[in-house]
Scaffold this active site. Structure first.
Site, PDB file in Angstrom:
ATOM      1  N   CYS A 293       1.098  -1.095   0.200  1.00 24.88           N
ATOM      2  CA  CYS A 293       0.154   0.001   0.050  1.00 24.88           C
ATOM      3  C   CYS A 293       0.950   1.294   0.081  1.00 24.88           C
ATOM      4  CB  CYS A 293      -0.986  -0.112   0.930  1.00 24.88           C
ATOM      5  SG  CYS A 293      -2.259   1.225   0.944  1.00 24.88           S
TER       6      CYS A 293
ATOM      7  N   ARG B  84       2.978   4.307   6.619  1.00 23.52           N
ATOM      8  CA  ARG B  84       3.649   3.802   7.218  1.00 23.52           C
ATOM      9  C   ARG B  84       3.667   2.384   7.526  1.00 23.52           C
ATOM     10  NH1 ARG B  84      -2.500   3.841  10.753  1.00 23.52           N
ATOM     11  NH2 ARG B  84      -2.947   3.152   8.668  1.00 23.52           N
TER      12      ARG B  84
ATOM     13  N   HIS C  23      -2.008  -4.544   4.826  1.00 28.88           N
ATOM     14  CA  HIS C  23      -1.791  -3.812   6.496  1.00 28.88           C
ATOM     15  C   HIS C  23      -3.081  -3.754   7.115  1.00 28.88           C
ATOM     16  CE1 HIS C  23      -2.261   0.332   6.106  1.00 28.88           C
ATOM     17  NE2 HIS C  23      -2.274   0.279   4.475  1.00 28.88           N
TER      18      HIS C  23
ATOM     19  N   CYS D   8      -5.717   0.499   6.637  1.00 31.13           N
ATOM     20  CA  CYS D   8      -5.710   0.864   5.714  1.00 31.13           C
ATOM     21  C   CYS D   8      -7.252   1.755   5.158  1.00 31.13           C
ATOM     22  CB  CYS D   8      -5.479  -0.024   4.756  1.00 31.13           C
ATOM     23  SG  CYS D   8      -5.758  -0.235   2.706  1.00 31.13           S
TER      24      CYS D   8
END
Length: 216
Positions: A47, A51, A108, A111
């Protein structure tokens, strides 16, 4: 092109710091990367989320991963003939030119793209439903998977499960590309589905035998 502005000073300072330390200590390695070209063993589709730092998670150096990032780490189905296919082009290059041995889809927690898909499916994001929304039309790839989590009442768990469905949808869509399917069938390429919990540093991988994500 008067709208292009100089870099902010803090980025300039960080660059010079990197050049004087990390680069200087490894300049022979960087020179080899140029003269010998790139030979990554794996491609990672992750993504855009700031982070999610793929190289840090796996302790990777330059040249190890061919990385493509997009909203919600999605891979669209193979649809030749369109105008712009950034993700499809990256997959094609990694598999047919770089000959990567592994193709990893990394999802993750927390999201935003996946949450946007949930909001659309619940009728809470009319702006994403508009035809001109790039994010909304991109998340259309995931919308059919919402049915698998629609009955989950806990919002956090629902989001987490759809994040994992995004990984599975991408893996299935990868197999619609003939050059991916053939490499998988011949044993030259393996596909992997991962999901990371940002807050605790957890990592889970999809186990096809158990048909679920399990801790790594």
């Amino acid at each position: 092109m008067e709208f292009a502005r100089p870099l902010p000073s803090y980025l300039v300072q960080r660059y010079h710091g990197w050049k004087a330390t990390t680069f200087e200590a490894n300049k022979v390695w960087y020179r080899r990367l140029v003269t010998e070209g790139q030979h990554p063993r794996a491609m990672v589709i992750s993504c855009c989320d700031s982070r999610v730092h793929v190289t840090s998670i796996f302790g990777a150096d330059q040249g190890e991963f061919f990385i493509h990032r997009n909203i919600a780490n999605l891979v669209p189905p193979c649809e030749p003939g369109g105008n712009h296919h950034g993700t499809s082009a990256a997959v094609e290059y990694a598999v047919t030119v770089l000959k990567v041995a592994h193709l990893i889809v990394l999802g993750h927690s927390q999201c935003g793209g996946v949450q946007g898909c949930i909001d659309m499916c619940k009728g809470k994001a009319p702006q994403l439903e508009e035809r001109g929304s790039f994010v909304g039309r991109w998340m259309d790839i995931l919308k059919p998977r919402y049915e698998t989590v629609a009955d989950i009442e806990d919002a956090g768990r629902q989001a987490q499960q759809l994040e994992k469905q995004a990984v599975l949808a991408s893996l299935e869509n990868l197999m619609t590309f003939p050059f991916v399917a053939s490499e998988v069938a011949e044993g030259g390429l393996s596909l992997h589905g991962l999901w990371t919990d940002i807050g605790v540093g957890g990592l889970e991988g999809y186990d096809s035998a158990q048909k679920k994500f399990v801790p790594i």
